[in-house]
Write a protein that holds these residues in place. Structure first.
Motif, short mmCIF file in Angstrom:
data_model
loop_
_atom_site.label_atom_id
_atom_site.label_comp_id
_atom_site.label_asym_id
_atom_site.label_seq_id
_atom_site.Cartn_x
_atom_site.Cartn_y
_atom_site.Cartn_z
N ARG A 89 0.83 -1.20 0.00
CA ARG A 89 0.00 0.00 0.00
C ARG A 89 0.86 1.25 0.00
N GLN A 90 0.40 2.24 -0.75
CA GLN A 90 0.99 3.56 -0.72
C GLN A 90 0.09 4.46 0.12
N VAL A 91 0.69 5.24 0.99
CA VAL A 91 -0.08 6.09 1.89
C VAL A 91 0.19 7.55 1.54
N LYS A 92 -0.87 8.29 1.27
CA LYS A 92 -0.78 9.71 0.97
C LYS A 92 -1.77 10.45 1.85
N ARG A 93 -1.32 11.52 2.45
CA ARG A 93 -2.26 12.29 3.27
C ARG A 93 -3.43 12.76 2.41
N THR A 94 -3.13 13.30 1.22
CA THR A 94 -4.17 13.62 0.24
C THR A 94 -3.73 13.09 -1.11
N LEU A 95 -4.66 12.58 -1.86
CA LEU A 95 -4.37 12.06 -3.19
C LEU A 95 -5.48 12.54 -4.12
N GLU A 96 -5.17 13.57 -4.86
CA GLU A 96 -6.15 14.14 -5.77
C GLU A 96 -6.07 13.39 -7.10
N ILE A 97 -7.17 12.80 -7.50
CA ILE A 97 -7.21 12.03 -8.75
C ILE A 97 -7.54 13.01 -9.87
N ALA A 98 -6.49 13.55 -10.48
CA ALA A 98 -6.66 14.60 -11.47
C ALA A 98 -5.49 14.60 -12.43
N PRO A 99 -5.68 15.10 -13.65
CA PRO A 99 -4.58 15.12 -14.63
C PRO A 99 -3.37 15.89 -14.15
N SER A 101 -2.28 16.09 -11.11
CA SER A 101 -1.78 15.58 -9.84
C SER A 101 -0.60 14.64 -10.07
N GLU A 102 0.60 15.11 -9.75
CA GLU A 102 1.78 14.28 -9.90
C GLU A 102 1.78 13.11 -8.91
N PRO A 103 1.30 13.27 -7.64
CA PRO A 103 1.23 12.11 -6.74
C PRO A 103 0.37 10.98 -7.31
N TRP A 104 -0.72 11.33 -7.99
CA TRP A 104 -1.56 10.30 -8.60
C TRP A 104 -0.81 9.56 -9.70
N ARG A 105 -0.13 10.32 -10.56
CA ARG A 105 0.62 9.69 -11.65
C ARG A 105 1.75 8.82 -11.08
N LYS A 106 2.40 9.29 -10.01
CA LYS A 106 3.47 8.50 -9.40
C LYS A 106 2.92 7.20 -8.83
N THR A 107 1.74 7.28 -8.19
CA THR A 107 1.14 6.07 -7.61
C THR A 107 0.79 5.08 -8.71
N MET A 108 0.23 5.55 -9.82
CA MET A 108 -0.09 4.64 -10.93
C MET A 108 1.18 4.07 -11.56
N ASP A 179 -6.24 6.66 -19.58
CA ASP A 179 -5.37 7.67 -20.18
C ASP A 179 -4.05 7.79 -19.42
N THR A 180 -4.14 7.73 -18.09
CA THR A 180 -2.92 7.82 -17.28
C THR A 180 -2.01 6.62 -17.54
N ILE A 181 -2.59 5.44 -17.58
CA ILE A 181 -1.79 4.23 -17.86
C ILE A 181 -1.18 4.32 -19.25
N SER A 182 -1.95 4.82 -20.20
CA SER A 182 -1.44 4.95 -21.57
C SER A 182 -0.25 5.89 -21.62
N ASP A 183 -0.30 6.99 -20.82
CA ASP A 183 0.83 7.93 -20.78
C ASP A 183 2.06 7.30 -20.14
N LEU A 184 1.83 6.41 -19.15
CA LEU A 184 2.95 5.87 -18.38
C LEU A 184 3.57 4.62 -19.00
N LEU A 185 2.81 3.89 -19.81
CA LEU A 185 3.33 2.63 -20.36
C LEU A 185 4.64 2.80 -21.15
#
Length: 955
Positions: A89-99, A101-108, A179-185
């Motif tokens: 598990r990754q723990v984030k105090r806040t995790l904004e699911i948004a384009p 949001s770099e923490p979201w992209r890092k988690t994915m 879309d996020t996965i497609s950017d990261l693949l």
């Protein structure tokens, strides 16, 4: 808030927490959020209950182990018979699911890395990925719901068919995930990922994703339940530390350990708490019979005492002499004997632990015997042995038997340090003994086989389900000095000791007949023992196989006669069984006990001394050499069911019962219910929980429910049983158990899973009934679903009543915000504004702002405006800033300036600087200077730097 105010606030809060409940219980800010979440899982580990993402209680937790797991903040593992279950598990105090949001992209990105490393385990359901955050609630709850829908489908096509039926929000979230996965693949080497490839990866992640919303500033929903478990299962009645105090200690340990903790198991945690003076239930020191440990002066030891210290006897060259004397000692090379004696002698200058590592019958114990007598003749020696070794060790440590200048003799140290219920406390106590100068000098001298030593020193090893506090054992092993005992004597060794060998007929015979220089093995009768085993047949071999399997499955060295009798029956084939006489066991046991040339047989009788308690049944020991060989030769053989029957009825100690129950669990044995029940009655509830879950998988629901009710386990198991019955189509029973699970432990998972299952089957009316009940318990997920359900049916008043009830009674604004969004979509903007203002007035302005950002990212400007406008009415600094910019864009310059000043007064000086930037961009330099001066005066560093760059005084 200025600096002095912040310092005062922090001091006041820390004072309150030092006097009251846990910080995660009260919403304290003193502990890093990540470690507060870790504390929840550590307490679950201590209590033996499941953690988010695992259906069984974990064996260990790992904190920040990024070298192995990409999602590395908290990793929970539960070892099964041939595999392990993992949730990282990754723990984030806040995790904004948004384009944006770099923490979201890092988690994915980390999820994709896990998919690459553990793809097979993830697809098989043995490895799960997790996200824990405090908000924003709306996005996390949508992700939570999407993961549940994905988990209910067997294929990507199934999910894609389901998405149009679950709402626009889920469809948008799925699109963004893909879309996020497609950017990261491409980062993982996929040059031009197609849409299908990205969708498949997104589906594989979503169906194994565990999304947990854990509040940052409020009481955790898990906190009261875990405190009650601490009281019921862990803390001794009347202990001076209450559950809240122990919980605070666990939080402190989580923060203290941090990334240095490595693997943490329940016993290691217990050891740390015991070191802080916490009285725990089931402490080994408070169980069992009185231990016996003899204290002798080394100088008074006779050669015959070597046998009492477990030096192997040697065969007698003269068959009828009846002698039991030791053969002359053959010196080992200087690198061994001199080193061992140097370490033993060095104990006089400071406490130490010396471990001699070598195979069975290689001369380990004899070398220790010679070294102690030569170097420490004026010391005392303590050999903790009966009634069971670890209990005797704990008694010696706690009763003052280990005075300064004492040798603690731990022959076969694995029997002290690798026993589940004692390992952590024994290791921690020995470590305390060795590191306390006031208690020394002492020498802890032990012998151990190489594979057991590997378990003491390796931080991970497969196939073990000990849960024994290996962390504490590893720390102790790090203190030990090791001396490796070679298996053979070289020709050079024998030539150097020729005169010694020529003086003893036994040594001469060993030199002439031992294979490859295995002198000590020959003297201990190893070849004879193995030959007797290979030549044994029928009932005699069955008795040996029963003893061998019992030892390799974890039973202690002392096997009762009744145990061997019952266990051996399952190893005898039908033809042999029918041909046996009534006294078959006594006859064949006598053959196995018969010595040859004064050497014990494959089995030997253990006879308690006069001052030791007499056992109910005679006790026997399997020869060490046969035990060591059989661990390899019978490794792939399944024990006979009679072994488990014997374990439940005739094991020598409670520890033996628990160890064999764990072995049965590792092997997936189901036909030994009585053994599991007896193990649970002796303190190992975890194995019974595993058995109940096994019954669920076999659809033996009634028996599972009986065991849960009879042994008062917990509501989590009832919830799991409810879910299992729902999957099997037994919806009425599933609903009954789901309600009971909530009544016992406030666990709603069973009811939620049942409702999701009913929805997937199109059974909306029973699903609605269950959701309605969940709403009455304060479940925000159910409140959102039911609100949306009633709104879609045109029952707006009912929908609003539900949303307002959830907001007022349970403090959850998510249903009201969902309803506001639905009404914006329907064009009912006034109603949407009203709902948002109500949510803001209940203290949820932060949630409104986070939700507004999310709606902006989805280009839902109308809903975002409602949310920001409502938050601004409560003087939320970010909402005021956004509204200021909006007014500026609409040409309402004075209103924009008023809102910016209001935001600055609320602590957001950036609002003034941002407005100044907009006006400078539009050529209004004078306004920009004026606004930046105002921003600098209220603390904006960016505004001050702008003024300096522009050559304007900041005074």
């Amino acid at each position: 808030m200025n600096v002095l105010a912040r310092v005062a606030w922090a001091w006041t809060r820390s004072e309150r927490l030092s006097r009251g409940a846990s910080s995660i219980g009260t919403g304290g800010g003193g502990t890093i959020y990540e470690y507060r979440v870790a504390a929840l899982d550590l307490v679950s580990l201590l209590c033996g209950v499941a953690v988010p993402g695992l259906e069984v209680a974990p064996n260990e937790l790992r904190l920040q182990q990024g070298s192995e797991f990409p999602l590395d903040d908290i990793v929970a593992l539960s070892r099964q018979s041939s595999f392990q279950l993992v949730v990282e598990r990754q723990v984030k105090r806040t995790l904004e699911i948004a384009p944006s949001s770099e923490p979201w992209r890092k988690t994915m990105r980390q999820c994709l890395q896990s998919l690459e490393s553990f793809g097979d385990e993830i697809d098989s359901g043995r490895h799960r990925l997790g996200i824990t955050a405090s908000g924003p609630h709306k996005g996390l709850e949508l992700l939570q719901s999407l993961a549940a829908y994905a988990a209910a489908q067997n294929s990507l096509d199934g999910l894609l068919r389901q998405l149009p039926n679950v709402g626009q929000d889920h469809h948008r979230l799925w699109k963004y995930l893909v879309d996020t996965i497609s950017d990261l693949l491409p980062e993982g080497g996929v040059v031009t990922p197609g849409r299908e490839s990205a969708e498949l990866s997104a589906f594989r992640i979503a169906r194994c994703l565990v999304v947990e919303i854990e509040p940052a500033e409020q009481m955790s929903p898990r906190y009261p339940y875990l405190c009650s478990l601490l009281e019921d299962r862990v803390l001794q009645t009347g202990a001076k530390h209450d559950s809240a105090a122990v919980y605070r200690m666990v939080e402190e340990l989580a923060q203290e350990w941090g990334p240095r903790a490595g693997a943490v198991d329940a016993a290691m945690l217990r050891g740390r708490l015991q070191a802080r003076g916490v009285a725990l239930r089931g402490d080994p020191s408070s169980r069992g019979r009185v231990a016996s440990h003899r204290v002798r002066a080394v100088k008074n030891l006779e050669p015959s005492d070597a046998l009492r210290l477990e030096v192997h006897p040697s065969f007698d060259a003269e068959i009828h002499s009846g002698a039991l004397t030791l053969p002359t000692y053959i010196d080992r090379p200087a690198s061994l004997d001199d080193e061992l004696r140097r370490q033993v002698a060095g104990a006089a200058n400071g406490s130490r632990m010396v471990m001699v590592v070598g195979g069975s019958s290689t001369g380990k114990t004899r070398s220790c015997w010679e070294a102690v007598r030569a170097e420490l003749p004026d010391w005392r020696i303590v050999h903790p042995l009966t009634p069971e070794r670890p209990a005797a060790l704990m008694s010696a440590l706690q009763e003052g038997a280990l005075e300064p200048r004492t040798v603690l003799w731990l022959n076969e140290a694995n029997l002290y340090l690798l026993v589940k219920d004692y390992a952590a406390q024994a290791s921690a106590s020995l470590q305390a003994l060795l590191t306390d100068p006031q208690r020394g000098p002492v020498l802890v001298l032990g012998t151990i086989w190489p594979d057991f030593w590997d378990k003491l020193t390796e931080h991970t090893f497969e196939g073990c389900d000990m849960e024994t506090g290996m962390g504490a054992v590893h720390h102790l092993a790090d203190l030990a000095v090791t001396v490796r005992m070679p298996t053979t004597f070289t020709s050079r060794d024998l030539a150097r000791s020729a005169s010694v060998i020529d003086s003893d007929a036994r040594l001469q015979l060993a030199r002439s007949r031992a294979v490859s220089g295995r002198i000590t093995q020959f003297l201990a009768g190893a070849p004879i023992l193995w030959s007797r085993y290979e030549q044994s047949t029928g009932a005699a071999r069955a008795i040996l196989h029963a003893a061998m399997d019992a030892r390799r499955c974890g039973h202690g060295p002392l096997l009762s006669e009744d145990f061997l009798r019952v266990a051996a029956e399952g190893y005898i084939d039908d033809a042999t069984w029918h041909a046996l006489d009534e006294d078959w066991f006594d006859v064949h046991l006598a053959k196995l006990l018969k010595p040859i040339r004064q050497l014990p047989g494959p089995l030997s009788r253990f006879r308690p001394r006069p001052d030791e308690q007499n056992p109910v049944s005679r006790l026997y020991q399997l020869a060490d050499y046969l035990h060591e060989r059989s661990r390899a030769t019978r490794e792939k053989e399944d024990p006979a069911p009679s072994l488990w029957a014997a374990a439940s009825a005739h094991s020598h100690t409670d520890t033996d019962v628990r160890e064999l129950a764990q072995a049965a669990r590792r092997m997936g044995a189901v036909s030994c219910e009585l053994l599991y029940l007896k193990s649970a009655a002796r303190g190992d509830v975890d194995v019974l929980q595993w058995f109940i879950r096994r019954l669920m998988k076999l659809s033996r629901f009634e028996r599972a429910e009986e065991l849960i009710e009879k042994y008062c386990l917990d509501g989590l198991l009832l919830g799991e049983l409810s879910a299992a019955m729902g999957l099997a189509g037994r919806f009425k029973d599933a609903e009954r158990l789901a309600r009971r699970a909530y009544g016992v432990s406030r666990d709603r998972n069973g009811a939620r899973n049942l409702a999701h299952k009913l929805l997937a089957l199109g059974m909306h009316r029973p699903a609605e009934r269950i959701y309605s009940w969940l709403v009455e318990t304060g479940d925000p997920v159910a409140a959102r679903w039911l609100t949306k359900h009633h709104e879609a049916r045109g029952e707006g008043a009912t929908a609003e009543r539900l949303a307002r009830t959830a907001l007022a009674q349970y403090g959850d604004p998510s249903a009201a915000l969902l309803l506001a969004q639905l009404r914006v979509t329907a064009g009912e903007l006034d109603d949407a504004d009203r709902l948002c203002r109500i949510a803001a007035s209940h203290g949820h302005a932060d949630v409104l702002v986070a939700s507004a950002r999310e709606r902006l990212n989805h280009r839902d400007f109308a809903t975002a405006l409602c949310l920001y406008r409502a938050a601004a009415t409560e003087n939320h600094p970010k909402a005021l800033e956004w509204m200021s910019w909006r007014c500026e864009g609409q040409g309402h310059h004075q209103s924009a300036e008023d809102l910016a000043h209001a935001a600055a007064a609320a602590g957001n000086s950036h609002a003034l600087h941002g407005l100044a930037h907009l006006r400078f961009f539009h050529g209004r330099r004078h306004d920009a200077e004026r606004l930046n001066r105002a921003a600098a005066q209220v603390g904006s560093e960016l505004a001050r730097q702008w003024l300096i760059r522009s050559g304007i005084s900041t005074s």
